[in-house]
Write a protein that holds these residues in place. Structure first.
Motif, PDB file in Angstrom:
ATOM      1  N   ARG A  46      34.694 -76.917 -60.827  1.00  0.00           N
ATOM      2  CA  ARG A  46      34.704 -75.569 -61.399  1.00  0.00           C
ATOM      3  C   ARG A  46      34.952 -75.659 -62.901  1.00  0.00           C
ATOM      4  NH1 ARG A  46      37.906 -71.085 -58.443  1.00  0.00           N
ATOM      5  NH2 ARG A  46      39.560 -71.870 -59.782  1.00  0.00           N
ATOM      6  N   PHE A  47      34.216 -74.868 -63.644  1.00  0.00           N
ATOM      7  CA  PHE A  47      34.424 -74.846 -65.092  1.00  0.00           C
ATOM      8  C   PHE A  47      34.363 -73.401 -65.591  1.00  0.00           C
ATOM      9  CE2 PHE A  47      30.035 -75.898 -64.070  1.00  0.00           C
ATOM     10  CZ  PHE A  47      29.280 -75.012 -64.821  1.00  0.00           C
ATOM     11  N   MET A  48      34.397 -73.220 -66.911  1.00  0.00           N
ATOM     12  CA  MET A  48      34.510 -71.900 -67.542  1.00  0.00           C
ATOM     13  C   MET A  48      35.885 -71.285 -67.269  1.00  0.00           C
ATOM     14  SD  MET A  48      30.712 -70.264 -67.031  1.00  0.00           S
ATOM     15  CE  MET A  48      31.114 -68.828 -68.017  1.00  0.00           C
ATOM     16  N   TYR A  49      36.891 -72.139 -67.077  1.00  0.00           N
ATOM     17  CA  TYR A  49      38.265 -71.673 -66.917  1.00  0.00           C
ATOM     18  C   TYR A  49      39.121 -72.144 -68.102  1.00  0.00           C
ATOM     19  CZ  TYR A  49      37.157 -70.215 -62.177  1.00  0.00           C
ATOM     20  OH  TYR A  49      36.608 -69.587 -61.085  1.00  0.00           O
ATOM     21  N   ASP A  50      38.481 -72.426 -69.201  1.00  0.00           N
ATOM     22  CA  ASP A  50      39.180 -72.896 -70.390  1.00  0.00           C
ATOM     23  C   ASP A  50      40.082 -71.782 -70.942  1.00  0.00           C
ATOM     24  OD1 ASP A  50      39.924 -74.613 -72.335  1.00  0.00           O
ATOM     25  OD2 ASP A  50      38.100 -74.456 -73.519  1.00  0.00           O
ATOM     26  N   THR A  51      41.286 -72.144 -71.359  1.00  0.00           N
ATOM     27  CA  THR A  51      42.228 -71.167 -71.908  1.00  0.00           C
ATOM     28  C   THR A  51      42.653 -71.583 -73.305  1.00  0.00           C
ATOM     29  OG1 THR A  51      44.157 -72.335 -71.000  1.00  0.00           O
ATOM     30  CG2 THR A  51      43.106 -70.664 -69.593  1.00  0.00           C
ATOM     31  N   VAL A  52      43.208 -70.630 -74.042  1.00  0.00           N
ATOM     32  CA  VAL A  52      43.721 -70.919 -75.383  1.00  0.00           C
ATOM     33  C   VAL A  52      44.833 -71.969 -75.297  1.00  0.00           C
ATOM     34  CG1 VAL A  52      44.913 -69.951 -77.376  1.00  0.00           C
ATOM     35  CG2 VAL A  52      43.106 -68.641 -76.253  1.00  0.00           C
ATOM     36  N   GLU A  53      45.654 -71.854 -74.257  1.00  0.00           N
ATOM     37  CA  GLU A  53      46.747 -72.815 -74.081  1.00  0.00           C
ATOM     38  C   GLU A  53      46.207 -74.232 -73.882  1.00  0.00           C
ATOM     39  OE1 GLU A  53      50.667 -73.518 -71.191  1.00  0.00           O
ATOM     40  OE2 GLU A  53      49.171 -71.993 -70.704  1.00  0.00           O
ATOM     41  N   LEU A  94      45.079 -75.550 -77.283  1.00  0.00           N
ATOM     42  CA  LEU A  94      46.210 -75.908 -78.142  1.00  0.00           C
ATOM     43  C   LEU A  94      46.877 -77.197 -77.662  1.00  0.00           C
ATOM     44  CD1 LEU A  94      47.846 -72.396 -78.707  1.00  0.00           C
ATOM     45  CD2 LEU A  94      46.473 -73.724 -80.326  1.00  0.00           C
ATOM     46  N   ASN A  95      47.005 -77.343 -76.344  1.00  0.00           N
ATOM     47  CA  ASN A  95      47.611 -78.564 -75.802  1.00  0.00           C
ATOM     48  C   ASN A  95      46.758 -79.790 -76.110  1.00  0.00           C
ATOM     49  OD1 ASN A  95      49.825 -77.236 -74.740  1.00  0.00           O
ATOM     50  ND2 ASN A  95      48.888 -76.942 -72.722  1.00  0.00           N
ATOM     51  N   ALA A  96      45.433 -79.638 -76.035  1.00  0.00           N
ATOM     52  CA  ALA A  96      44.548 -80.765 -76.327  1.00  0.00           C
ATOM     53  C   ALA A  96      44.691 -81.200 -77.782  1.00  0.00           C
ATOM     54  CB  ALA A  96      43.095 -80.380 -76.019  1.00  0.00           C
ATOM     55  N   ILE A  97      44.764 -80.227 -78.700  1.00  0.00           N
ATOM     56  CA  ILE A  97      44.936 -80.552 -80.124  1.00  0.00           C
ATOM     57  C   ILE A  97      46.288 -81.216 -80.356  1.00  0.00           C
ATOM     58  CG2 ILE A  97      45.186 -79.552 -82.429  1.00  0.00           C
ATOM     59  CD1 ILE A  97      43.210 -77.358 -81.542  1.00  0.00           C
ATOM     60  N   GLU A  98      47.333 -80.638 -79.753  1.00  0.00           N
ATOM     61  CA  GLU A  98      48.680 -81.185 -79.921  1.00  0.00           C
ATOM     62  C   GLU A  98      48.768 -82.612 -79.381  1.00  0.00           C
ATOM     63  OE1 GLU A  98      52.790 -81.203 -80.932  1.00  0.00           O
ATOM     64  OE2 GLU A  98      51.072 -79.986 -81.563  1.00  0.00           O
ATOM     65  N   MET A 134      53.460 -79.558 -83.487  1.00  0.00           N
ATOM     66  CA  MET A 134      54.527 -78.585 -83.207  1.00  0.00           C
ATOM     67  C   MET A 134      55.886 -79.220 -83.471  1.00  0.00           C
ATOM     68  SD  MET A 134      53.143 -75.728 -82.192  1.00  0.00           S
ATOM     69  CE  MET A 134      54.520 -74.930 -81.390  1.00  0.00           C
ATOM     70  N   GLU A 135      56.013 -80.508 -83.219  1.00  0.00           N
ATOM     71  CA  GLU A 135      57.285 -81.212 -83.387  1.00  0.00           C
ATOM     72  C   GLU A 135      57.733 -81.234 -84.838  1.00  0.00           C
ATOM     73  OE1 GLU A 135      59.044 -85.763 -82.761  1.00  0.00           O
ATOM     74  OE2 GLU A 135      57.017 -85.243 -82.139  1.00  0.00           O
ATOM     75  N   HIS A 136      56.763 -81.434 -85.763  1.00  0.00           N
ATOM     76  CA  HIS A 136      57.149 -81.616 -87.167  1.00  0.00           C
ATOM     77  C   HIS A 136      57.082 -80.336 -87.986  1.00  0.00           C
ATOM     78  CE1 HIS A 136      56.014 -85.927 -86.212  1.00  0.00           C
ATOM     79  NE2 HIS A 136      57.221 -86.042 -86.710  1.00  0.00           N
ATOM     80  N   SER A 137      56.116 -79.462 -87.681  1.00  0.00           N
ATOM     81  CA  SER A 137      55.980 -78.272 -88.530  1.00  0.00           C
ATOM     82  C   SER A 137      55.789 -76.990 -87.733  1.00  0.00           C
ATOM     83  CB  SER A 137      54.793 -78.447 -89.478  1.00  0.00           C
ATOM     84  OG  SER A 137      53.571 -78.461 -88.748  1.00  0.00           O
ATOM     85  N   GLY A 138      55.965 -77.075 -86.412  1.00  0.00           N
ATOM     86  CA  GLY A 138      55.733 -75.882 -85.598  1.00  0.00           C
ATOM     87  C   GLY A 138      54.281 -75.482 -85.532  1.00  0.00           C
ATOM     88  N   GLY A 139      53.364 -76.420 -85.849  1.00  0.00           N
ATOM     89  CA  GLY A 139      51.933 -76.127 -85.813  1.00  0.00           C
ATOM     90  C   GLY A 139      51.423 -75.402 -87.037  1.00  0.00           C
ATOM     91  N   GLU A 140      52.242 -75.289 -88.092  1.00  0.00           N
ATOM     92  CA  GLU A 140      51.810 -74.584 -89.306  1.00  0.00           C
ATOM     93  C   GLU A 140      50.827 -75.435 -90.102  1.00  0.00           C
ATOM     94  OE1 GLU A 140      54.871 -73.102 -91.771  1.00  0.00           O
ATOM     95  OE2 GLU A 140      55.960 -72.091 -90.146  1.00  0.00           O
TER      96      GLU A 140
END
Length: 617
Positions: free
Chosen positions: A206-213, A216-220, A275-281
């Motif tokens: 199943r696909f097309m269930y991608d979320t913003v979370e 963000l987790n993949a980038i982090e 997120m650890e170093h700058s809170g994602g800023e």
């Protein structure tokens, strides 16, 4: 308008050799071809990439070639408009067809084709016309003596480029003298071992269930992974927050992103830390003090410098490569799938680290029909010069093909795939015996899921299960202990359209194609670009580990619309010990109404022992 043109060139990183003369010519091009300055520069970038020009300079000598490129673009646009309007543009091919069938057509008047069109032609039918009539019904009359532009080409099997560092004797290949006795005369090849690394995503997932979370987790996770690698190397200090004002020189790790929408430029480069170093800023990144760099959105880099104001991080050093993990640690043994139960016995028969391959990327048929002539020609070539492994990369049934887009075929896409692709491959492996075929899908495949990463094709051939194998996209496999990574998404072209770079004044000339391919190794990702291209259905909730390239493969296959190449990649940067990798763009097997290219590779144990040829079909 000349100032706008000049500004667009500067924004894209190009300087003008003879500024006044080039701007005058470009102004004329804009007027004659109804182009805006941004459209003109975009066309120049395409021309620049196709010609593989290394210097970011618009030379006066290239303007005539650029004019020809614009003329061809305009011609293709006009033809496309007329085709969509239902009009036909007669070409020399139509004239020759009419002349060749003059006796049959002397009493006929040109007009709308009817159901009696078969009477216009001789009743004799050859194999190709039968295939054309049975498989393709696009509203066009079938012809018994069909003459296609592809069948009339003259430069068949011309070698476009080659790298030869081992003698042909070691290849075990012979070119037959009598094509009727091809199978009897070629030397038998030992079947190669084949191991698939990873099995995700699964067919039918199943696909097309991608979320913003999930995004963000993949980038982090990417930023943290690179941070750990920098620290573990012992070459860099512990990363800190780059958004905090400090006069002291610090080291930070983050992802390059663009300040706003549109294409990234030197004044709009931002760095997003973890997120650890700058809170994602994010903080603006000043690259003016760097002698050379090459950055694109989504690239994770290490940055040395200082942030005196707290609003802008002034970079003094940029590191876009990280030490690679050991292959055994990178790949979970539980996710390795050996294709043969008797794999160990095959390993004993084949020489380890030696492999012969033919690599071809779709489309596998020309745009004027669905005869799949280039594929037939490729398989005939593979019978004459049999490889141990035939690697075919999609699209197989291309959604961009005119007849597929218009829906003018009378069979389902699955039927066309099984009849025109799988049936031919079955005949090929049954004829060759020990040959293996590996299929890699594409997001442009009409018969497969439109998602990336992409599951393997569900080909369901129980009798030939060990000889015709499908791989996920992207995927990594191992044949005769030679590790090969491949991805059918055109990441090279997409990165080249987003990348900004500066070349050192006194540095060596940089090969642009090698630099683009090196980004994949340096980022340890098959798709490091973020945000993704609009044409790529990237789903981070679907096995994101599939996108990771935690090892340096021996061969990296990246099919692209950019000009074909075979490059030996290496890295001599500080602290980076990449083993040499052979990057391959086989080009497209079919281009328009004509043939394209494929790659024939003999790997003899290392990047310094290869025979690689780019062959025109």
């Amino acid at each position: 308008m000349e100032e706008e043109i000049k500004s667009e060139f500067k924004r894209s990183g190009f300087d003008l050799e003879d500024e006044e003369e080039i701007l005058n010519k470009c102004l004329t091009f804009c007027i004659n071809y109804s182009l805006s300055p941004s459209d003109l520069v975009s066309s120049w970038e395409v021309y620049y990439l196709n010609r593989q020009l290394n210097e970011p300079m618009v030379h006066n000598a290239e303007i005539d070639g650029f004019l020809l490129h614009l003329q061809n673009q305009k011609k293709e646009y006009v033809i496309k408009e007329k085709e969509e309007a239902g009009l036909h543009i007669y070409s020399i091919g139509d004239v020759e067809m009419i002349l060749n069938n003059n006796d049959d057509m002397k009493d006929s008047t040109p007009g709308t084709p009817t159901d009696r069109h078969q009477d216009l032609f001789s009743p004799a039918r050859d194999t190709i016309s039968l295939m054309y009539e049975n498989v393709l019904s696009s509203g066009k009359p079938s012809k018994s003596k069909l003459v296609t532009p592809f069948s009339k080409r003259t430069d068949r099997h011309a070698v476009k480029f080659s790298i030869n560092t081992i003698p042909d004797v070691e290849n075990g290949k012979q070119e037959p003298n009598d094509e009727d006795d091809i199978v009897r005369k070629v030397l038998p090849r030992k079947r190669c071992s084949l191991v698939i690394h990873g099995s995700e995503p699964k067919p039918g997932c199943r696909f097309m269930y991608d979320t913003v979370e999930a995004r963000l987790n993949a980038i982090e996770n990417r930023i943290r992974k690179h941070t750990r690698a920098f620290v573990a190397s012992g070459l860099y200090e512990e990363p800190t927050d780059p958004t905090t004002a400090s006069q002291k020189s610090i080291f930070a790790v983050g992802m390059v992103c663009c300040d706003g929408e549109g294409r990234i430029n030197e004044k709009a480069v931002m760095l997003q830390s973890s997120m650890e170093h700058s809170g994602g800023e994010c903080v603006r990144l000043d690259l003016q003090h760097l002698s050379h760099y090459s950055v694109f959105p989504g690239q994770v880099v290490g940055i040395g410098g200082h942030n005196p104001s707290g609003h802008c991080f002034v970079a003094s050093k940029l590191v876009d490569s990280i030490p690679t993990s050991i292959a055994d640690e990178a790949l979970n043994p539980a996710k390795k799938q050996a294709i043969d139960k008797e794999n160990q016995s095959i390993d004993l028969l084949c020489k380890p680290r030696e492999l012969s391959m033919i690599i071809a990327a779709g489309p596998f048929t020309t745009t004027d029909n669905l005869l799949f002539e280039p594929l037939v020609e490729l398989l005939a070539y593979a019978k004459r010069r049999p490889p141990q492994l035939l690697v075919l990369l999609g699209p197989f049934i291309d959604t961009e093909h005119p007849d597929i887009k218009k829906g003018t075929v009378d069979r389902s896409f699955d039927e066309i795939f099984h009849f025109e692709i799988l049936k031919k491959l079955e005949d090929y492996v049954e004829c060759m015996g020990s040959a293996r075929v590996l299929l890699v899908p594409s997001i442009r495949d009409a018969t497969h899921d439109f998602v990336f990463p992409q599951p393997a094709l569900d080909i369901n051939l129980p009798d030939l299960k060990s000889q015709i194998v499908s791989l996920p996209n992207p995927g990594i496999f191992e044949a005769n202990e030679v590790k090969v990574g491949c991805c059918t998404v055109d990441i090279l072209k997409q990165i080249s359209g987003e990348e900004i770079s500066r070349t050192a004044v006194d540095g060596k000339p940089i090969d642009r194609m090698s630099r683009l391919a090196n980004h994949i190794l340096n980022q340890q990702s098959f798709y490091p670009l973020y945000p993704p291209s609009e044409s790529v259905p990237l789903d981070f909730s679907l096995a994101p580990e599939t996108l990771q390239l935690s090892l340096v493969p021996d061969v990296l296959i990246l099919p692209s619309d950019i000009k074909y190449f075979v490059k030996v990649l290496n890295s001599e940067r500080e602290g980076i010990n990449h083993t040499n990798c052979i990057a391959i763009n086989p080009g497209r097997l079919a281009k328009g109404e004509g043939g394209g290219t494929f790659v024939e590779l003999d790997y003899g144990g290392g990047s310094d022992k290869i025979n690689a040829s780019i062959v025109g079909i």
